[in-house]
Design a protein around this motif. Structure first.
Motif, PDB file in Angstrom:
ATOM      1  N   SER A 187       0.500  12.499  10.336  1.00  0.00           N
ATOM      2  CA  SER A 187       1.024  12.532  11.704  1.00  0.00           C
ATOM      3  C   SER A 187       2.142  13.557  11.827  1.00  0.00           C
ATOM      4  O   SER A 187       2.846  13.615  12.832  1.00  0.00           O
ATOM      5  CB  SER A 187       1.542  11.146  12.106  1.00  0.00           C
ATOM      6  OG  SER A 187       2.562  10.720  11.224  1.00  0.00           O
ATOM      7  N   GLY A 188       2.306  14.356  10.784  1.00  0.00           N
ATOM      8  CA  GLY A 188       3.360  15.370  10.779  1.00  0.00           C
ATOM      9  C   GLY A 188       4.205  15.253   9.534  1.00  0.00           C
ATOM     10  O   GLY A 188       3.868  14.521   8.596  1.00  0.00           O
ATOM     11  N   ALA A 189       5.312  15.978   9.522  1.00  0.00           N
ATOM     12  CA  ALA A 189       6.198  15.938   8.366  1.00  0.00           C
ATOM     13  C   ALA A 189       6.790  14.550   8.195  1.00  0.00           C
ATOM     14  O   ALA A 189       7.089  13.857   9.165  1.00  0.00           O
ATOM     15  CB  ALA A 189       7.313  16.969   8.523  1.00  0.00           C
ATOM     16  N   GLN A 191       7.797   2.608   7.054  1.00  0.00           N
ATOM     17  CA  GLN A 191       6.881   2.864   5.938  1.00  0.00           C
ATOM     18  C   GLN A 191       5.541   2.149   6.136  1.00  0.00           C
ATOM     19  O   GLN A 191       4.520   2.564   5.599  1.00  0.00           O
ATOM     20  CB  GLN A 191       7.506   2.424   4.617  1.00  0.00           C
ATOM     21  CG  GLN A 191       8.635   3.310   4.133  1.00  0.00           C
ATOM     22  CD  GLN A 191       8.189   4.720   3.805  1.00  0.00           C
ATOM     23  OE1 GLN A 191       8.060   5.560   4.683  1.00  0.00           O
ATOM     24  NE2 GLN A 191       7.935   4.972   2.540  1.00  0.00           N
ATOM     25  N   LEU A 192       5.552   1.066   6.913  1.00  0.00           N
ATOM     26  CA  LEU A 192       4.300   0.367   7.182  1.00  0.00           C
ATOM     27  C   LEU A 192       3.348   1.238   7.999  1.00  0.00           C
ATOM     28  O   LEU A 192       2.127   1.060   7.949  1.00  0.00           O
ATOM     29  CB  LEU A 192       4.580  -0.947   7.917  1.00  0.00           C
ATOM     30  CG  LEU A 192       5.326  -2.004   7.089  1.00  0.00           C
ATOM     31  CD1 LEU A 192       5.750  -3.167   7.974  1.00  0.00           C
ATOM     32  CD2 LEU A 192       4.455  -2.501   5.943  1.00  0.00           C
ATOM     33  N   GLU A 193       3.900   2.186   8.753  1.00  0.00           N
ATOM     34  CA  GLU A 193       3.071   3.160   9.463  1.00  0.00           C
ATOM     35  C   GLU A 193       2.517   4.181   8.467  1.00  0.00           C
ATOM     36  O   GLU A 193       1.332   4.518   8.490  1.00  0.00           O
ATOM     37  CB  GLU A 193       3.893   3.874  10.544  1.00  0.00           C
ATOM     38  CG  GLU A 193       4.456   2.960  11.626  1.00  0.00           C
ATOM     39  CD  GLU A 193       3.397   2.523  12.624  1.00  0.00           C
ATOM     40  OE1 GLU A 193       2.262   3.030  12.542  1.00  0.00           O
ATOM     41  OE2 GLU A 193       3.710   1.673  13.477  1.00  0.00           O
ATOM     42  N   THR A 194       3.397   4.677   7.597  1.00  0.00           N
ATOM     43  CA  THR A 194       2.978   5.671   6.603  1.00  0.00           C
ATOM     44  C   THR A 194       1.887   5.129   5.689  1.00  0.00           C
ATOM     45  O   THR A 194       0.937   5.834   5.344  1.00  0.00           O
ATOM     46  CB  THR A 194       4.191   6.117   5.761  1.00  0.00           C
ATOM     47  OG1 THR A 194       5.195   6.654   6.626  1.00  0.00           O
ATOM     48  CG2 THR A 194       3.795   7.169   4.738  1.00  0.00           C
ATOM     49  N   PHE A 195       2.022   3.850   5.301  1.00  0.00           N
ATOM     50  CA  PHE A 195       1.109   3.261   4.327  1.00  0.00           C
ATOM     51  C   PHE A 195       0.071   2.326   4.959  1.00  0.00           C
ATOM     52  O   PHE A 195      -0.521   1.489   4.279  1.00  0.00           O
ATOM     53  CB  PHE A 195       1.899   2.497   3.260  1.00  0.00           C
ATOM     54  CG  PHE A 195       2.922   3.325   2.541  1.00  0.00           C
ATOM     55  CD1 PHE A 195       2.640   4.619   2.143  1.00  0.00           C
ATOM     56  CD2 PHE A 195       4.185   2.811   2.267  1.00  0.00           C
ATOM     57  CE1 PHE A 195       3.582   5.389   1.473  1.00  0.00           C
ATOM     58  CE2 PHE A 195       5.140   3.572   1.600  1.00  0.00           C
ATOM     59  CZ  PHE A 195       4.835   4.871   1.203  1.00  0.00           C
ATOM     60  N   GLY A 210      -3.886  13.747  -4.609  1.00  0.00           N
ATOM     61  CA  GLY A 210      -3.112  13.142  -3.531  1.00  0.00           C
ATOM     62  C   GLY A 210      -2.417  14.231  -2.745  1.00  0.00           C
ATOM     63  O   GLY A 210      -1.797  15.129  -3.320  1.00  0.00           O
ATOM     64  N   THR A 211      -2.515  14.184  -1.420  1.00  0.00           N
ATOM     65  CA  THR A 211      -1.941  15.227  -0.564  1.00  0.00           C
ATOM     66  C   THR A 211      -0.900  14.673   0.397  1.00  0.00           C
ATOM     67  O   THR A 211      -0.546  15.322   1.369  1.00  0.00           O
ATOM     68  CB  THR A 211      -3.066  15.903   0.254  1.00  0.00           C
ATOM     69  OG1 THR A 211      -3.684  14.912   1.110  1.00  0.00           O
ATOM     70  CG2 THR A 211      -4.125  16.500  -0.658  1.00  0.00           C
ATOM     71  N   GLY A 212      -0.397  13.475   0.112  1.00  0.00           N
ATOM     72  CA  GLY A 212       0.489  12.796   1.056  1.00  0.00           C
ATOM     73  C   GLY A 212       1.958  13.106   0.883  1.00  0.00           C
ATOM     74  O   GLY A 212       2.347  14.159   0.359  1.00  0.00           O
ATOM     75  N   GLU A 213       2.774  12.148   1.283  1.00  0.00           N
ATOM     76  CA  GLU A 213       4.218  12.314   1.393  1.00  0.00           C
ATOM     77  C   GLU A 213       4.860  12.834   0.113  1.00  0.00           C
ATOM     78  O   GLU A 213       5.638  13.786   0.139  1.00  0.00           O
ATOM     79  CB  GLU A 213       4.846  10.972   1.782  1.00  0.00           C
ATOM     80  CG  GLU A 213       6.355  10.995   1.912  1.00  0.00           C
ATOM     81  CD  GLU A 213       6.914   9.622   2.232  1.00  0.00           C
ATOM     82  OE1 GLU A 213       7.698   9.515   3.177  1.00  0.00           O
ATOM     83  OE2 GLU A 213       6.560   8.651   1.529  1.00  0.00           O
ATOM     84  N   TYR A 214       4.549  12.231  -1.033  1.00  0.00           N
ATOM     85  CA  TYR A 214       5.250  12.607  -2.255  1.00  0.00           C
ATOM     86  C   TYR A 214       4.793  13.958  -2.791  1.00  0.00           C
ATOM     87  O   TYR A 214       5.556  14.667  -3.433  1.00  0.00           O
ATOM     88  CB  TYR A 214       5.055  11.535  -3.338  1.00  0.00           C
ATOM     89  CG  TYR A 214       6.182  11.517  -4.347  1.00  0.00           C
ATOM     90  CD1 TYR A 214       7.333  10.764  -4.121  1.00  0.00           C
ATOM     91  CD2 TYR A 214       6.111  12.267  -5.511  1.00  0.00           C
ATOM     92  CE1 TYR A 214       8.380  10.763  -5.036  1.00  0.00           C
ATOM     93  CE2 TYR A 214       7.154  12.262  -6.432  1.00  0.00           C
ATOM     94  CZ  TYR A 214       8.279  11.515  -6.193  1.00  0.00           C
ATOM     95  OH  TYR A 214       9.314  11.524  -7.092  1.00  0.00           O
ATOM     96  N   THR A 215       3.549  14.335  -2.506  1.00  0.00           N
ATOM     97  CA  THR A 215       3.053  15.624  -2.983  1.00  0.00           C
ATOM     98  C   THR A 215       3.461  16.764  -2.059  1.00  0.00           C
ATOM     99  O   THR A 215       3.977  17.788  -2.515  1.00  0.00           O
ATOM    100  CB  THR A 215       1.516  15.596  -3.122  1.00  0.00           C
ATOM    101  OG1 THR A 215       1.160  14.580  -4.063  1.00  0.00           O
ATOM    102  CG2 THR A 215       0.988  16.937  -3.627  1.00  0.00           C
ATOM    103  N   THR A 216       3.240  16.600  -0.753  1.00  0.00           N
ATOM    104  CA  THR A 216       3.444  17.700   0.189  1.00  0.00           C
ATOM    105  C   THR A 216       4.518  17.460   1.242  1.00  0.00           C
ATOM    106  O   THR A 216       4.976  18.400   1.879  1.00  0.00           O
ATOM    107  CB  THR A 216       2.128  18.001   0.938  1.00  0.00           C
ATOM    108  OG1 THR A 216       1.801  16.875   1.770  1.00  0.00           O
ATOM    109  CG2 THR A 216       0.999  18.273  -0.041  1.00  0.00           C
ATOM    110  N   GLY A 217       4.896  16.202   1.449  1.00  0.00           N
ATOM    111  CA  GLY A 217       5.800  15.885   2.557  1.00  0.00           C
ATOM    112  C   GLY A 217       5.063  15.716   3.865  1.00  0.00           C
ATOM    113  O   GLY A 217       5.684  15.465   4.902  1.00  0.00           O
TER     114      GLY A 217
END
Length: 420
Positions: A25-27, A200-204, A14-21
């Protein structure tokens, strides 16, 4: 067998929010702007506990931006922080099963940390365990109770550590509350609320409502805390679920039609020491909360027993900051502390988001050295795959209740938990 604690090689799935931030679409705009897993693993390597690191996603074209993000926000911020890692899939290829290639590069005794969409946890974890690898999987461990049982059996067969990353067990407030609850007598009522903003609905968007729901994603936290408090004291027996809808499926989010906004589970509990003592729990989670509430995750819970009660407001820790452009915000450095130390190094080793991962690393290294057995950790109140089975039972029962519009019973069939 050598009892030397050797450095551990770790694959981050997994390379998403919890792993890398990084969100694509950016940070991330959440409280995990530079991630948790990657940063923790880089620091544990600096401290001599980890060795080779690798990371696997599904789209290799994301890695240049991820590396740039990590360089700017971690390597350029913290002293002596090596952010190097092997990436899969390589190049610009897209491969939903790249985790298999990445896992096949590892050796028995190495470790895999899984932070991927909920529906992928089971196949990745099983693939890793069957190859003799230690596994730390984010919550919910799996979505189906029989999958959880299969992971328990596989981890036992291959003699590896399998933890679920329920980091709230390491929050000093939660662990203290758990200890104090032991003196309050028979359980009577528990209520938990957890929400995140509509952003979060955008993130997920890729999986929200399709592959999982907000109860699996958020209520898993406090269901686990309650199951932890109740361990060997009471068991869940019946689950009824209800959901609110309409926001996630409307503009501008336009999630798939079956996406719920807010899910509530009503759960009956039965004392193991007194047939006349029954308790009730209400677990609610939402991802349609307001955008400017001052906290990324609003969360609190209440526990009442025959001799007292406990109130925990995890969102507001008596520490808030006001800025002209963003207004008031409440921060939680007890979870992850991102400000550097006086020497310029990362300084978050005492934060419970970090501790949760370090506990797993320490257990895996200890087992590799022959100092402990994986089954030892089932006795220590840690979130092992064995100790978290009832969390999955409740979550799965809640999903069935929503889909089939009926109560669902949780029962023990011999040594195995089943849903009816």
């Amino acid at each position: 067998m050598s009892t030397e604690l050797k450095k551990l090689n770790v694959l981050m799935c997994g390379t998403g929010e919890y792993t890398t931030g990084w969100t694509g679409s950016g940070a991330s705009k959440s409280d995990k702007k530079i991630g948790v897993v990657g940063l923790t693993c880089f620091d544990l390597r600096r401290l001599g506990k980890l060795d080779k690191l690798s990371m696997v996603g599904t789209n290799g074209s994301k890695f240049p931006a991820i590396r740039q993000h990590l360089q700017h926000n971690i390597a350029d911020v913290y002293k002596d922080m090596d952010i190097s890692f092997d990436a899969y899939p390589q190049g610009e290829s897209i491969n939903p099963e790249a985790y298999k290639e990445a896992i096949d590069k590892l050796s028995p005794g190495d470790a895999v940390i899984i932070f991927t969409p909920d529906s992928t946890h089971y196949p990745i974890a099983l693939y890793a365990i069957e190859r003799g690898l230690h596994v730390l999987v984010t919550k919910p461990a799996v979505q189906l109770l029989h999958h959880h049982v299969e992971l328990i059996e596989a981890a036992r067969k291959h003699n590896v550590v399998c933890f679920v990353e329920h980091h709230k067990r390491f929050d000093p407030v939660y662990s203290d509350a758990k200890a104090r609850a032991a003196s309050l007598g028979e359980f009577n009522f528990f209520s938990a609320w957890m929400s995140q903003p509509k952003s979060q609905l955008e993130t997920f968007r890729a999986w929200a409502g399709k592959d999982s729901d907000i109860s699996y994603y958020l209520s898993s936290h406090h269901i686990d805390i309650h199951c932890w408090i109740m361990q060997d004291k009471a068991i869940p027996t019946r689950v009824v679920a209800s959901a609110a809808t309409g926001i996630a499926t409307s503009e501008p989010y336009n999630c798939v039609p079956q996406t719920e906004d807010t899910i509530t589970l009503l759960v009956d509990w039965q004392s193991l020491s007194s047939s006349k003592h029954k308790g009730t729990a209400v677990y609610t989670a939402s991802w349609t909360a307001p955008l400017k509430a001052g906290v990324h995750t609003n969360q609190h819970w209440y526990y009442m027993a025959e001799k007292g009660e406990i109130n925990v407001d995890q969102a507001h820790r008596g520490y808030d900051i006001v800025q002209d452009d963003t207004g008031k915000a409440w921060y939680n450095p007890f979870y992850m502390k991102y400000s550097p130390s006086e020497s310029g190094h990362f300084d978050g080793q005492r934060a419970y988001g970090y501790v949760s991962i370090e506990k797993f690393v320490d257990a895996a290294r200890s087992v590799n050295a022959g100092q402990t057995q994986p089954s030892d950790y089932d006795k220590h109140g840690l979130p092992t795959i064995q100790n978290t089975v009832l969390t999955t039972a409740i979550l799965h029962a809640g999903r069935i209740s929503l889909d089939e519009k009926r109560p669902v019973s949780i029962k023990r069939n011999g040594n195995e938990w089943v849903l009816e």
